[in-house]
Design a protein around this motif. Structure first.
Motif, PDB file in Angstrom:
ATOM      1  N   LYS A 266      -9.627  -2.693   0.282  1.00 52.67           N
ATOM      2  CA  LYS A 266      -9.485  -1.609   1.253  1.00 52.67           C
ATOM      3  C   LYS A 266      -9.618  -2.101   2.693  1.00 52.67           C
TER       4      LYS A 266
ATOM      5  N   LEU B 224      -6.788   6.350   2.453  1.00 54.56           N
ATOM      6  CA  LEU B 224      -7.593   5.334   1.765  1.00 54.56           C
ATOM      7  C   LEU B 224      -8.849   5.933   1.143  1.00 54.56           C
TER       8      LEU B 224
ATOM      9  N   LYS C  33      -6.924  -1.739   5.746  1.00 51.21           N
ATOM     10  CA  LYS C  33      -7.300  -1.109   7.011  1.00 51.21           C
ATOM     11  C   LYS C  33      -6.912  -1.991   8.195  1.00 51.21           C
TER      12      LYS C  33
ATOM     13  N   TYR D 196       0.837  -1.205   0.000  1.00 51.54           N
ATOM     14  CA  TYR D 196       0.000   0.000   0.000  1.00 51.54           C
ATOM     15  C   TYR D 196       0.873   1.257   0.000  1.00 51.54           C
TER      16      TYR D 196
END
Length: 230
Positions: A137, A167, A141, A113
């Protein structure tokens, strides 16, 4: 090689990789500060962070091996056979190995990421399609949350929190092309009338993305606050 000699050798190797781990961590911290405040590249930070993780993994590996040899030698002295001592150690070790593998997987997600932020993040005021992220996503997270809980370094914590909020720059159904007010293509030095016309030429649908992004940023921040990580 006798047990005592093996233990001494493994202790030296463990110390060597331990120092490499510390050195790479210091470089990673320095690179993070440079990237945040001196317009440095993020690649150096992630390379140093990766080296630190590998050195840490090797340090723990050699330490585990040293502990195994010492533990098995102790069991043999207590009357167990070599085979029995090995089986007992394996039962003890297998209880903790699963959690260690999970930690490595989470770090790989954070690194991927971070690379996406550095190389393919949308321009300011724009959004990219969520499918362009290296992982879903929700998976990213969870990895960042785990990272926040596992580190005590305030600089790294701050970087992870910013990355968590970023994000929101990736949204569903954006499409192949990034959407939004791409201000990087507008000459801000032109007169007011020309500047206004340039802004109005932006796609009309882009006006909704700023609201969507800002709303998710607030949600993401609240999530961290609810977890006690903000």
């Amino acid at each position: 090689m006798k047990t005592k000699s093996k233990l001494v050798f493994l202790e030296l190797i463990t110390s060597l990789f331990g120092w490499i781990w510390i050195g790479a961590s210091i470089i990673a911290l320095y690179s993070l500060i440079v990237a945040l405040f001196s317009d440095g590249t993020w690649s150096q930070f992630f390379w140093a962070l990766g080296a630190s993780i590998i050195a840490k993994w090797l340090t723990r590996g050699f330490e585990d091996n040293r502990e195994r040899i010492a533990y098995e030698a102790k069991l043999v002295n207590e009357g167990y056979s070599v085979e029995e001592a090995g089986q007992i150690w394996f039962q003890q070790y297998s209880k903790t190995s699963e959690s260690g593998n999970q930690s490595n997987d989470l770090m790989a997600i954070i690194q991927a990421y971070g690379k996406a932020i550095e190389t393919s993040a949308p321009s300011p005021s724009c959004v990219a399609d969520e499918n362009k992220l290296p992982y879903p996503k929700n998976k990213i997270k969870k990895a960042i949350i785990a990272g926040l809980r596992s580190t005590e370094d305030p600089q790294i914590k701050e970087h992870l929190k910013i990355s968590y909020i970023q994000l929101a720059d990736w949204q569903k159904d954006v499409g192949e092309l990034d959407q939004g007010f791409n201000l990087t293509n507008i000459d801000i030095n032109q007169d007011t009338e020309s500047l206004a016309k340039a802004v109005l030429k932006q796609p009309s649908s882009s006006r909704n993305w700023a609201t969507i992004t800002q709303k998710e940023q607030e949600i993401l921040k609240q999530e961290l606050q609810d977890l006690g990580l903000w």
